[in-house]
Write an enzyme that holds these catalytic residues in place. Structure first.
Site, mmCIF file in Angstrom:
data_model
loop_
_atom_site.group_PDB
_atom_site.id
_atom_site.type_symbol
_atom_site.label_atom_id
_atom_site.label_comp_id
_atom_site.label_asym_id
_atom_site.label_seq_id
_atom_site.Cartn_x
_atom_site.Cartn_y
_atom_site.Cartn_z
ATOM 1 N N GLU A 237 -1.790 0.082 -8.475
ATOM 2 C CA GLU A 237 -2.077 -0.946 -9.316
ATOM 3 C C GLU A 237 -2.932 -0.783 -10.652
ATOM 4 O O GLU A 237 -2.875 -1.261 -11.619
ATOM 5 C CB GLU A 237 -2.519 -2.051 -8.367
ATOM 6 C CG GLU A 237 -1.546 -2.048 -7.446
ATOM 7 C CD GLU A 237 -1.944 -1.612 -5.854
ATOM 8 O OE1 GLU A 237 -2.199 -0.271 -5.931
ATOM 9 O OE2 GLU A 237 -1.996 -2.271 -4.861
ATOM 10 N N CYS B 52 -8.384 -3.532 -5.027
ATOM 11 C CA CYS B 52 -7.197 -3.730 -6.196
ATOM 12 C C CYS B 52 -7.009 -5.383 -6.136
ATOM 13 O O CYS B 52 -6.718 -6.018 -7.103
ATOM 14 C CB CYS B 52 -5.782 -3.293 -5.639
ATOM 15 S SG CYS B 52 -5.554 -1.592 -6.195
HETATM 16 ZN ZN LIG Z 1 -5.788 -0.441 -4.161
#
Ligand SMILES: [Zn+2]
Length: 141
Positions: free
Chosen positions: A58, A101
């Site tokens: 990501e 993330c």
């Molecule tokens: Zn991550």
């Protein structure tokens, strides 16, 4: 939130990307990100011998967006994990973003939609639902 055709295309793009670039212990997660300006970016994670140097898929996808477009926002993001060679389940499946993330996604678009595994299959949730009561200087009274 239910999935749209665009969501499914995003999942398919992430699956295609990790299927193409999979290397056991090195690249196991793919991500696809749709910007608010309508562009799609795909990426894979960067694992590393020195574990703390590893970077999630990501983050790699978001890095491409920021580098090439600047602040384009995150409409929707998804990550998928490729099975390891010994796994009996051979499906590439949608996975939830890790905690780091979640912070990153929120920082770049607090209204981002995230595709995650739910009780009845993949579902779309807001990043705020995945990161309740996030630390933020804005919230200090
Ligand atoms: Zn991550």
């Amino acid at each position: 939130m239910s999935l749209t055709e665009t969501d499914q295309a995003l999942i398919d793009a992430a699956i295609e990307t990790i299927s193409k670039r999979y290397r056991n212990d090195w690249q196991e997660v793919g991500a696809a990100l749709l910007t608010r300006t309508g562009q799609r970016y795909v990426a894979v994670n960067l694992d590393a011998y020195l574990g703390r140097m590893a970077v999630c898929a990501e983050a790699v996808a978001l890095g491409q967006v920021i580098t090439q477009l600047g602040e384009a926002g995150i409409d929707t993001i998804v990550a998928v994990r490729h099975p390891k060679p010994h796994d009996t389940d051979r499906e590439v499946r949608v996975v939830s973003p890790c905690g780091a993330c979640r912070e990153l996604i929120w920082d770049y678009d607090r209204n981002a939609r995230v595709l995650v595994p739910g009780p009845d299959g993949v579902e779309a949730v807001g990043i705020s639902e995945l990161l309740p009561n996030k630390y933020s200087r804005e919230r200090v009274l």
